[in-house]
Design a protein around this motif. Structure first.
Motif, short mmCIF file in Angstrom:
data_model
loop_
_atom_site.label_atom_id
_atom_site.label_comp_id
_atom_site.label_asym_id
_atom_site.label_seq_id
_atom_site.Cartn_x
_atom_site.Cartn_y
_atom_site.Cartn_z
N ASN A 26 33.91 49.46 45.34
CA ASN A 26 33.35 48.34 46.11
C ASN A 26 33.97 47.03 45.61
O ASN A 26 33.33 46.23 44.94
CB ASN A 26 31.83 48.31 45.99
N GLU A 29 32.18 43.46 46.25
CA GLU A 29 30.97 43.26 45.45
C GLU A 29 31.36 43.00 43.98
O GLU A 29 30.82 42.11 43.32
CB GLU A 29 30.09 44.50 45.56
N ASN A 32 32.91 39.55 43.58
CA ASN A 32 31.89 38.49 43.70
C ASN A 32 30.99 38.42 42.47
O ASN A 32 30.46 37.36 42.16
CB ASN A 32 31.01 38.76 44.91
N SER A 33 30.81 39.55 41.80
CA SER A 33 29.91 39.56 40.63
C SER A 33 30.53 38.81 39.44
O SER A 33 29.84 38.44 38.50
CB SER A 33 29.60 41.01 40.22
#
Ligand code: HEM
Length: 458
Positions: A26, A29, A32-33
């Motif tokens: 992913n 995700e 972005n984390s």
């Protein structure tokens, strides 16, 4: 010897593979984390270390200092396999300025009315072939439109429809294999598996098709008023060199094809998906195109009045930037933020990460074209980088925006596109560009009545 030790490492690295699994499983995700862990964050991909720049101002600094943060790293190593060492998007700093000066005239504003004419004709041809009730494979339809546009603005009529078909297949094969190959260590990518063989064959065919056209054009010596003619005619007045060699033109043509086709197609596919999910905005867009176009094809002269269409495209570039991650190689020990980066380190920046930061955008996951209304407070500078910035900024930014606005307006004037019942959120497929994995929309014609009003057909 300087080290990257001061840069925090992203959590949950596994032995041997590091962060490879979340990045492959992913990626969005995971990317972005990272901003929660610092302005620069180290990630480990097997033996390979990558420093992700998570801060907009540091991203700007790296993009502006393109001598120290030069093109390189896994993405551009792969791009160079296809476009060669002289490609405008992937060549090193030492070769870039001259190539950029030579390519720039092809993107001069004076050429845009001509390019726009080609764009309008291509979208009219493809969107005009759709039937009432047809379920469209949207990414494929958008690739057909943008490939025709790129091929025709580059070569005029020099690429006959039969050859264009093969070029489209080869471009798709290249993009499909790209993301997996990006993380393959070099010996693995040379193993003659079916996938590797198909990838290499597609690359060789693309190159041969383009080279043949270039050789023919040189011999012919006629100006066709297209991108290729502009590249052949360009002379570098600054260093007195005679212009691009055939190899440089060939690499630039392949670069433009690869950089300009899937990016624009992905942008348009996402815009249509987001509009179909936001009927209130879609209705306002229809009202705008009805007022400006009255069912006709959008032209260059219509652009200033297609304000909401522009904002829809800008918001799509923010929420789903086609170029989602790019790498750079550090050519000399340098400081970025509070950290020392040794020569040879690999860094990455991500328009996706910057565009989704909650400290830069209210409700960053919400599709809100009105955030670009100049009467509203605007996001900080450098918070929107879909085309990058600095000397390596996209040379096709105006081309891509013009193409996207004309295409979206023309489609919206003629068609209502809706998801099929029960369709869920569309997942992204990651290649060189961020594109929808699968997106099917049903096309219903919008028709102009005798009173000039536009209605949806039953
Ligand atoms: C419409 C969507 C597009 C997006 C989102 C986009 C995005 C970008 C980005 C982010 C870069 C910088 C890459 C980096 O930092 O390493 C770039 C470079 C480039 N783009 Fe685009 N692009 C688009 C369309 C186009 C089009 C239509 C063309 C050509 C017709 C084009 C040609 C190029 C070229 C040649 C470069 C390299 C420029 C240089 O290094 O001097 N792009 N693009």
């Amino acid at each position: 010897m300087a080290s990257l030790r001061s840069v925090p490492i992203a959590p949950k690295a596994l032995p041997v593979v590091g962060h490879l699994l979340p990045l492959l499983r992913n990626p969005l995700e995971f990317i972005n984390s990272l901003s929660a862990h610092g302005e620069l964050v180290r990630i480990q991909l097997g033996p390979f270390t990558l420093v992700m720049i998570c801060d907009p101002e540091l991203t700007r600094q790296a993009l502006v200092d393109d001598r120290v943060f030069d093109k390189g790293g896994p993405i551009f190593d792969r791009v160079r396999e296809v476009v060669g060492d002289d490609g405008l998007a992937s060549c090193p700093y030492s070769a870039h300025r001259r190539l950029r000066r030579l390519a720039q005239p092809a993107f001069h504003p004076a050429r845009f009315p001509g390019y726009a004419k080609v764009m309008s004709a291509c979208v009219e041809e493809v969107a005009g072939s759709w039937r009432a009730g047809q379920v469209l494979d949207v990414p494929t339809e958008m690739m057909t439109i943008t490939s025709k546009i790129t091929a025709t603005t580059l070569f005029s009529a020099a690429l006959p429809p039969s050859e264009l078909g093969q070029v489209l297949v080869d471009v798709k094969t290249f993009f499909d294999g790209f993301y997996q190959r990006m993380f393959m260590v070099p010996p693995l990518d040379r193993i003659p598996t079916q996938g590797n063989r198909t990838h290499v064959r597609a690359r060789m065919r693309l190159r041969a098709a383009f080279d043949e056209i270039i050789t023919g054009r040189r011999a012919e010596g006629v100006d066709h008023d297209d991108l290729l003619s502009a590249l052949i005619a360009a002379h570098d007045t600054e260093d007195g060199s005679p212009g691009m060699t055939d190899a440089e033109i060939s690499d630039t043509v392949v670069t433009i094809f690869l950089a300009g086709t899937e990016t624009a197609a992905s942008l348009l596919a996402w815009a249509l998906d987001l509009l179909a999910r936001n009927p209130r905005i879609e209705r306002r867009l229809h009202a705008e195109v009805d007022a400006v176009l009255a069912g006709a094809t959008a032209t260059h002269a219509d652009l200033p009045r297609l304000e909401l269409t522009h904002r829809v495209i800008t918001e799509t570039l923010r929420l789903r930037p086609p170029g989602w991650i790019f790498t750079r190689t550090v050519t000399a020990d340098t400081r970025l933020g509070g950290h020392l980066l040794p020569a040879g380190s690999c860094v990455a920046y991500s328009p996706y990460l910057i565009h989704h930061r909650p400290d830069l955008y209210d409700d960053p996951e919400v599709f809100d074209p009105d955030r670009w209304n100049p009467e509203r407070p605007q996001p900080p500078r450098h918070a929107l980088v879909p085309f990058a910035s600095g000397a390596r900024k996209c040379i096709g930014d105006t081309f891509g925006m013009t193409e996207a606005v004309l295409t979206l307006a023309t489609i919206a004037a003629r068609w209502n596109l809706a998801h099929l019942p029960g369709d869920r959120r569309v997942r992204p497929a990651l290649g060189l560009a961020l594109r929808p994995r699968k997106l099917h929309l049903r096309a219903t014609p919008r028709t102009v009545g005798k009173d000039g009003r536009i209605t949806e057909a039953a």
